[in-house]
Design a protein around this motif. Structure first.
Motif, PDB file in Angstrom:
ATOM      1  N   SER A  20       0.852  -1.189   0.000  1.00 28.48           N
ATOM      2  CA  SER A  20       0.000   0.000   0.000  1.00 28.48           C
ATOM      3  C   SER A  20       0.885   1.234   0.000  1.00 28.48           C
ATOM      4  CB  SER A  20      -0.929   0.022   1.220  1.00 28.48           C
ATOM      5  OG  SER A  20      -0.179   0.054   2.426  1.00 28.48           O
ATOM      6  N   ILE A  21       0.401   2.293  -0.655  1.00 27.88           N
ATOM      7  CA  ILE A  21       1.118   3.558  -0.720  1.00 27.88           C
ATOM      8  C   ILE A  21       0.422   4.535   0.211  1.00 27.88           C
ATOM      9  CG2 ILE A  21       1.861   5.457  -2.214  1.00 27.88           C
ATOM     10  CD1 ILE A  21       1.707   3.485  -4.560  1.00 27.88           C
ATOM     11  N   SER A  22       1.203   5.276   1.005  1.00 26.68           N
ATOM     12  CA  SER A  22       0.610   6.220   1.937  1.00 26.68           C
ATOM     13  C   SER A  22      -0.144   7.318   1.182  1.00 26.68           C
ATOM     14  CB  SER A  22       1.694   6.848   2.813  1.00 26.68           C
ATOM     15  OG  SER A  22       2.606   7.593   2.028  1.00 26.68           O
TER      16      SER A  22
ATOM     17  N   ASP B 156      -0.054  10.448   1.418  1.00 28.44           N
ATOM     18  CA  ASP B 156       0.759  11.580   0.971  1.00 28.44           C
ATOM     19  C   ASP B 156       1.883  11.159   0.016  1.00 28.44           C
ATOM     20  OD1 ASP B 156       2.466  10.262   2.649  1.00 28.44           O
ATOM     21  OD2 ASP B 156       2.759  11.925   4.046  1.00 28.44           O
ATOM     22  N   LYS B 157       1.877   9.894  -0.394  1.00 23.31           N
ATOM     23  CA  LYS B 157       2.827   9.349  -1.373  1.00 23.31           C
ATOM     24  C   LYS B 157       4.276   9.356  -0.874  1.00 23.31           C
ATOM     25  CE  LYS B 157      -0.681   9.425  -4.301  1.00 23.31           C
ATOM     26  NZ  LYS B 157      -1.460   8.209  -4.567  1.00 23.31           N
ATOM     27  N   THR B 158       4.471   9.450   0.413  1.00 24.54           N
ATOM     28  CA  THR B 158       5.842   9.532   0.921  1.00 24.54           C
ATOM     29  C   THR B 158       6.454   8.171   1.231  1.00 24.54           C
ATOM     30  OG1 THR B 158       5.072   9.803   3.191  1.00 24.54           O
ATOM     31  CG2 THR B 158       5.464  11.818   1.900  1.00 24.54           C
ATOM     32  N   CYS B 159       5.615   7.150   1.363  1.00 25.74           N
ATOM     33  CA  CYS B 159       6.181   5.846   1.686  1.00 25.74           C
ATOM     34  C   CYS B 159       5.293   4.739   1.144  1.00 25.74           C
ATOM     35  CB  CYS B 159       6.380   5.685   3.193  1.00 25.74           C
ATOM     36  SG  CYS B 159       4.847   5.527   4.135  1.00 25.74           S
ATOM     37  N   VAL B 160       5.854   3.554   1.122  1.00 22.82           N
ATOM     38  CA  VAL B 160       5.137   2.359   0.682  1.00 22.82           C
ATOM     39  C   VAL B 160       5.340   1.277   1.739  1.00 22.82           C
ATOM     40  CG1 VAL B 160       7.116   1.561  -0.675  1.00 22.82           C
ATOM     41  CG2 VAL B 160       4.837   0.702  -1.207  1.00 22.82           C
ATOM     42  N   LYS B 161       4.252   0.535   2.039  1.00 18.06           N
ATOM     43  CA  LYS B 161       4.301  -0.544   3.019  1.00 18.06           C
ATOM     44  C   LYS B 161       4.083  -1.877   2.310  1.00 18.06           C
ATOM     45  CE  LYS B 161       2.466   2.367   6.750  1.00 18.06           C
ATOM     46  NZ  LYS B 161       1.381   2.536   7.755  1.00 18.06           N
ATOM     47  N   VAL B 162       4.942  -2.817   2.612  1.00 15.50           N
ATOM     48  CA  VAL B 162       4.894  -4.130   1.960  1.00 15.50           C
ATOM     49  C   VAL B 162       4.670  -5.196   3.024  1.00 15.50           C
ATOM     50  CG1 VAL B 162       6.158  -5.823   0.596  1.00 15.50           C
ATOM     51  CG2 VAL B 162       6.400  -3.380   0.090  1.00 15.50           C
ATOM     52  N   LYS B 163       3.659  -6.023   2.805  1.00 15.89           N
ATOM     53  CA  LYS B 163       3.406  -7.154   3.690  1.00 15.89           C
ATOM     54  C   LYS B 163       3.948  -8.430   3.057  1.00 15.89           C
ATOM     55  CE  LYS B 163      -0.657  -5.496   6.236  1.00 15.89           C
ATOM     56  NZ  LYS B 163      -2.058  -5.775   6.605  1.00 15.89           N
ATOM     57  N   SER B 164       4.629  -9.230   3.869  1.00 17.85           N
ATOM     58  CA  SER B 164       5.140 -10.513   3.391  1.00 17.85           C
ATOM     59  C   SER B 164       4.974 -11.554   4.480  1.00 17.85           C
ATOM     60  CB  SER B 164       6.616 -10.392   2.982  1.00 17.85           C
ATOM     61  OG  SER B 164       7.411  -9.986   4.068  1.00 17.85           O
TER      62      SER B 164
ATOM     63  N   GLN C  77       3.638   2.346 -19.406  1.00 21.89           N
ATOM     64  CA  GLN C  77       4.001   2.894 -18.101  1.00 21.89           C
ATOM     65  C   GLN C  77       4.576   1.781 -17.250  1.00 21.89           C
ATOM     66  OE1 GLN C  77       0.751   4.890 -16.163  1.00 21.89           O
ATOM     67  NE2 GLN C  77       1.903   5.407 -14.331  1.00 21.89           N
ATOM     68  N   ILE C  78       5.681   2.081 -16.554  1.00 20.79           N
ATOM     69  CA  ILE C  78       6.303   1.072 -15.697  1.00 20.79           C
ATOM     70  C   ILE C  78       6.606   1.608 -14.303  1.00 20.79           C
ATOM     71  CG2 ILE C  78       7.230  -0.414 -17.521  1.00 20.79           C
ATOM     72  CD1 ILE C  78       9.864   1.063 -17.320  1.00 20.79           C
ATOM     73  N   PHE C  79       6.107   2.813 -13.963  1.00 25.73           N
ATOM     74  CA  PHE C  79       6.193   3.249 -12.571  1.00 25.73           C
ATOM     75  C   PHE C  79       4.947   4.044 -12.199  1.00 25.73           C
ATOM     76  CE2 PHE C  79       7.732   7.296 -14.229  1.00 25.73           C
ATOM     77  CZ  PHE C  79       7.252   8.216 -13.308  1.00 25.73           C
ATOM     78  N   TRP C  80       4.582   3.912 -10.933  1.00 22.23           N
ATOM     79  CA  TRP C  80       3.430   4.596 -10.368  1.00 22.23           C
ATOM     80  C   TRP C  80       3.827   5.071  -8.974  1.00 22.23           C
ATOM     81  CZ3 TRP C  80       3.430   0.174 -13.101  1.00 22.23           C
ATOM     82  CH2 TRP C  80       2.604   0.096 -14.234  1.00 22.23           C
ATOM     83  N   ASP C  81       3.895   6.388  -8.770  1.00 21.30           N
ATOM     84  CA  ASP C  81       4.224   6.944  -7.459  1.00 21.30           C
ATOM     85  C   ASP C  81       5.503   6.316  -6.905  1.00 21.30           C
ATOM     86  OD1 ASP C  81       1.949   8.665  -7.447  1.00 21.30           O
ATOM     87  OD2 ASP C  81       0.698   6.948  -6.901  1.00 21.30           O
TER      88      ASP C  81
END
Length: 430
Positions: free
Chosen positions: A145-147, A149-157, A315-319
């Protein structure tokens, strides 16, 4: 990836380093780990495999072009280590097969300048040159998930050994999770891979304990430049590739036209039964020179890949998320592009204009590899008759050569400029 790589890495030394989370620890992922680390990032790699490859893992050969070689040498810090882990591929030869005999050479280019490696050897070289805390083995990607405010991304594993669900927070998510990328599917849920119309049997024969056997002596006679040549045997509606790897191994692959197989799970490698292998051996006897057939029969654990690609992405990037390697541009193996595109993706990733630099290159290379595969398999193309090595003209044969790949010998200007700048700083001690 405007600004994300270079701008964050240029922050004041008082600021913490930006953090990149790489999902997928194959060649693309480990290459990105090197490039981003050198660009000033903290890097973690989440890889579902529980441990690094050891012993004699299954896998296959690959070819490295001169630019990929140069980049890998810069990452591992010792140019000799790459040369010691690979063998030269200086010749690209296409030859016609007729009635199980090698009929003659169609094209021969003695200026290929590639090097051949086993996947596990190259991966080990790159992995062992990283800091020990970079890779998290046995971590299965679940979601991100992307925050707001687009400042960080959280990855669950998921930690496969314990079942624990963990969350990793970073500034950038790099999707290096292959041609069936789950992260790409999040952004492009309707994207469908294109089945090529054929599959590839692949295998590596280890002859280190039988180097004087009749099988190997026969291969040396039938393929006299084995050890420096990338051989392609072309029959009617099929072709194969053969080259030697380090430590007395022969890599081979055979493309077989067939209906699209039913795939299960997140892999393009199909499970094969002993009956399937036996049938492959029988069909090989009808198609190839007996020397190559013996290699196929003596190979332990051959495997079968369904060959896919997809139309070039816009397109190959998003935020905070970027696709690299086969996740960004699934391609057929023709033209030896998959690994080389992944390595160059990694090197360019730290530049501000990643997407605008890579898409024009990879789009043309994917489409060229698609055409080359259909050509060699004798499949229909819109602008020519199906290729037949028995009746083909010398002009038509020229299209078979690896050097026709778009950007075959070109270095993207941004990357070349960066390398020159880096070299100048080293020369001046800056």
């Amino acid at each position: 990836m405007r600004g994300k790589g270079a701008k964050m890495a240029r922050e004041s030394e008082k600021q913490p380093k930006p953090k990149a989370i790489i999902v997928g620890g194959s060649i693309a992922g480990v290459s990105c780990a090197h490039a981003l680390t050198l660009a000033g990032w903290n890097v973690v790699v989440l890889e579902k495999t529980c441990a690094p490859p050891t012993g004699s893992p299954t896998g296959a050969g690959l070819g490295l072009d001169p630019l990929a070689q140069r980049l890998i040498e810069s990452w591992v810090g010792d140019p000799d280590s790459l040369r010691k882990a690979t063998v030269p591929l200086t010749i690209d030869q296409n030859q016609a097969i007729d009635g199980k005999k090698i009929r003659g050479t169609l094209t021969r280019d003695e200026n290929l300048n590639f090097r051949a490696a086993h996947w596990a050897d190259l991966h080990g070289l790159l992995y062992n040159a990283l800091a020990g805390d970079t890779f998290f083995w046995g971590h299965l990607f679940l979601s991100f998930s992307i925050s707001d405010d687009k400042t960080c991304v959280k990855v669950k594993s998921k930690v496969l050994e314990t079942g624990e669900i963990i969350e990793t927070v970073g500034d950038l998510l790099v999707a290096a999770d292959g041609c069936l990328s789950a992260i790409r599917e999040h952004f492009l849920p309707d994207l469908q891979l294109r089945y090529s119309g054929y599959c590839a049997w692949r295998g590596v024969l280890d002859f280190s304990e039988n180097e004087n056997s009749e099988t190997i002596q026969g291969m040396r006679r039938a393929y006299p430049d084995l050890g420096k040549c990338l051989y392609f045997d072309l029959g009617s509606g099929t072709h194969s590739g053969i080259y030697e790897l380090l430590n007395k191994r022969i890599n081979w692959l055979w493309y077989v036209n067939q209906p699209q197989p039913e795939m299960k799970g997140k892999s393009v490698t199909m499970k094969v039964s002993s009956d399937m292998i036996e049938k492959m051996h029988q069909e090989a006897e009808m198609a190839w020179a007996p020397e190559l057939v013996r290699v196929m029969k003596e190979t332990k654990e051959p495997f079968l890949n369904a060959i896919y690609d997809c139309d070039p992405l816009e397109q190959i990037f998003w935020d905070n998320v970027v696709l690299i390697g086969d996740a960004a541009h699934p391609t057929t193996p023709h033209g030896l592009r998959s690994t080389n595109m992944s390595v160059l993706d990694a090197a360019v990733l730290a530049l501000e204009e990643f997407q605008s630099t890579r898409l024009p290159v990879t789009s043309k290379q994917v489409l060229h590899a698609r055409r080359l595969g259909r050509l060699k398999q004798g499949l229909i193309l819109p602008d020519r008759e199906p290729f037949d090595p028995k009746t083909v003209s010398p002009e038509d044969c020229e299209e078979l050569q690896q050097k026709n790949m778009p950007f075959f010998a070109d270095i993207p200007l941004l990357l070349d400029s960066r390398n020159h700048t880096q070299h100048d700083h080293e020369e001046t001690g800056a």
